[in-house]
Design a protein around this motif. Sequence first.
Motif: not given
Length: 450
Positions: A247-273
């Motif tokens: 009940a505590r671990t799953i929502p936290r883990a999903i939120g952290i993983a999604l936030a890290v991924t979004l930051v990484v993908y945005t930086l990759v897109a900026l770099s590639a463009l």
Amino acid sequence: MAERLARTLGTTDAVVVGLSAMIGAGVFVAFAPAVQAAGSWLFLALALAALVAYCNATSSARLAALHPESGGTYVYGRRRLSPFWGYLAGWGFTVGKTASCAAMALTFGAYVAPALAQPLAIGAVVGVTALNLLGVQRSAGVARILVAFVLAVLAMVIAAGLLSGPAPPFSLADPTAYGMPDPQATPGWFGVPAPEPETGLHLVALSVTEGGSWSFLGVLQGAGLLFFAFAGYARIATLGEEVRDPARTIPRAIGIALAVTLVVYTLVALSALHALGPARLGLSAAPLADVARTAGVDWLVPVVSVGAAVAALGALLALVLGVSRTVLAMARNRDLPAFLDAIHPTRQVPHRAELAVGVTVIILLLLADLRGAIAFSSFGVLVYYAIANAAALTLTRDEGAPHRAIPVVGLGLCLLLAFTLPWMAVVTGLAVFGFGAALWFLRHRSPAGR
């Protein structure tokens, strides 16, 4: 009473499993077909994909906390909607993600040794299946190493791209002069064809170098293709039965993983463009390798190839984990053969389900060309999450329901993106879901069985 898996995974383990699925091989190739679809509106497509992912992740996290069992939306659909909708979600996830396993295995083989892609892919499936049979803790430990390496490679590519000079002007006459592949000789990745030398090349170049024209369909298709790269947070939910304090671990883990991924993908897109420009990015078969090459960091090019192979291996590892747990859940309810409902007495893994998934992926590798599996998988996964959002709409405030707008937006956007994917993926997806529904009704013909 069915055997239950041991709860051995903490928050960090769950985050790593999610990251290994999301920051997989897709980040090394997904931006090129997305640019081909969305043109200069790439960041709008990325934002839309992230919005869908956020809605889906929020709905999944609330449901997983309330129903911490293996199977993900298959379980939520059964509990919150009806057995049929749960079955349909499980069917779509199992079929679509099994095809994704084959695609990730082939990506691994193609980066290591293109001439030996198929045997290497089969070897990767055998190795990953064997590792998973040793226990989920071993798999999570290996995933940590893979994720750390891939993030390090991406950090180097991002730095190289952002610190390089602006992209040079793009020439329609000779893209190879700028380190780009020959469009006549380079096939598209993941079923997205390379542009034709006289027509498609001009269309892509003009649409993204001259500002392009607003294309709502192009943005939606780009978002649908990019969504595939975000969809890995489902692995966290499907492992719900093996997570401590879910009940505590799953929502936290999903939120952290999604936030890290979004930051990484945005930086990759900026770099590639910045390094390539949108036209060259849209034509690249290996965008991040081309970023390193254009930035003049030649030693980084083979490192990127190794990183892509490692990322594909990490994604394959997480995919097999998630699919096998859904197979286990479906077997428990006899929506798949009861033989698959088994947990190893010492290693506490669904060994029969994992072996079945591994064998099925190998058969697909032997029989089919699965470069088009990504679009088909995206259709299946978007339908899967549409059902998850529909299930979240049934939650009450006491059960931790999210704001109603979140599952409503998630449901609508999932269906919209699913039906604006390339038409072949839509037709194939509808046929597969229709076949699965027919099997259900054949097994549950009596009113009591429905």
